[in-house]
Write a protein that holds these residues in place. Structure first.
Motif, PDB file in Angstrom:
ATOM      1  N   LYS A 160      39.177 -32.566   0.495  1.00 15.53           N
ATOM      2  CA  LYS A 160      39.470 -31.919   1.719  1.00 15.53           C
ATOM      3  C   LYS A 160      39.053 -30.518   1.509  1.00 15.53           C
ATOM      4  O   LYS A 160      38.294 -29.869   2.419  1.00 15.53           O
ATOM      5  CB  LYS A 160      41.019 -31.979   2.374  1.00 15.53           C
ATOM      6  N   THR A 162      35.077 -30.225   1.036  1.00 20.74           N
ATOM      7  CA  THR A 162      34.232 -30.297   2.217  1.00 20.74           C
ATOM      8  C   THR A 162      34.393 -29.087   3.017  1.00 20.74           C
ATOM      9  O   THR A 162      33.403 -28.666   3.573  1.00 20.74           O
ATOM     10  CB  THR A 162      34.994 -31.396   3.030  1.00 20.74           C
ATOM     11  N   THR A 200      33.869 -39.466   2.300  1.00 22.33           N
ATOM     12  CA  THR A 200      34.485 -38.805   1.113  1.00 22.33           C
ATOM     13  C   THR A 200      35.303 -39.853   0.093  1.00 22.33           C
ATOM     14  O   THR A 200      36.103 -40.810   0.484  1.00 22.33           O
ATOM     15  CB  THR A 200      35.660 -37.987   1.872  1.00 22.33           C
TER      16      THR A 200
END
Length: 271
Positions: A132, A135, A178
């Protein structure tokens, strides 16, 4: 920017390197690096940036130091357990090299803070513990044209690459989906995170100074249990939702000036 006699003595051994010299040292002194994650990976990256003379280092990591961090987090001490780690990291770095500036940001990377952090930087180091945060940093680096050194490990495996927006695949190209990432789900040996961190810091120093050849457009994979290394060329997706519209023209200043941290003209901030 001139060097003090203390700085010239401090950095004298690396100034001797062919292709480095005082010009390379000046580039480091004039640079700002943001490091996300100040653990066994990010803390060691920050250490080697600090001793090399990077002028300003911004450390970004929320949370307190845990006892089980101490097998790898070399900027920490046992007496600091339970306290915010970034402040101890800053203190340690300045004790080692008081000639630099270190800013401690006691926050995790979020959509609210990442743009302001990246806009200050000439280079970013992605050492966060989850995808998270990774990114968010990748996307911000692409938006602002800031090169990013991407480093991650799991157990005895590790990878490393240098991302230049518009020229190389970004993190979204490399991992279009992801990966699952449980920060408590794998063992960590300090020597593994330290080995990767040294290589990541070296990538940044090479990119900032022009020394050697950085891993631009290449993914270095490492299986440190058997000391197996391989270089791969990840796919640069022209339709990547993050970097697909970022053109090489927006990095023309990087090519002509060999200056890391080029911003787009639209951003209204310094090049």
């Amino acid at each position: 920017m001139n060097f003090t006699p203390t700085e010239l003595e401090r950095y004298s051994r690396q100034i001797q390197l062919p292709g480095f010299g005082e010009e390379g040292q000046k580039r480091l002194k004039d640079s700002t690096a943001v490091v996300t994650g100040v653990g066994g990976l990010g803390g060691t990256v920050a250490l080697y940036l600090a001793v090399a003379g990077v002028g300003k280092i911004i450390l970004v990591r929320g949370g307190e130091l845990r006892l089980d961090d101490l097998n790898r987090q070399i900027l920490m001490t046992n007496s600091w357990v339970g306290q915010p780690r970034v402040y101890k990291a800053r203190e340690t770095l300045l004790n080692i090299n008081p000639d630099i500036e270190v800013e401690a940001v006691n926050e995790f990377v979020t959509a609210d803070n990442i743009d302001a952090l990246v806009q200050q930087a000439d280079i970013a180091f992605d050492c966060a513990f989850d995808f998270k945060e990774r990114t968010l940093l990748n996307n911000a680096c692409v938006r602002w044209g800031v090169p990013m050194v991407e480093a991650a490990m799991s157990g005895m495996d590790a990878y490393l690459t240098t991302i230049i927006p518009g020229e190389t695949p970004c993190l979204s190209c490399i991992f279009p989906e992801t990966p699952e990432w449980d920060r408590w789900g794998f063992g960590v040996l300090g020597a593994v995170s330290g080995s990767l961190a040294c290589l990541a810091a070296l990538e940044g120093i090479k990119l900032l100074t022009g020394l050697g050849e950085p891993l631009t457009g290449q993914l270095l994979t490492m299986e440190l249990g058997t000391a197996t290394f391989a270089k791969r060329r990840p796919y640069h997706d022209p339709n990547c939702p993050v970097c697909g519209n970022f053109t090489k023209q927006r990095l023309s200043g990087y090519v002509t000036n060999k200056k890391v941290g080029v911003r787009s003209q639209e951003s209204g901030v310094r090049s």
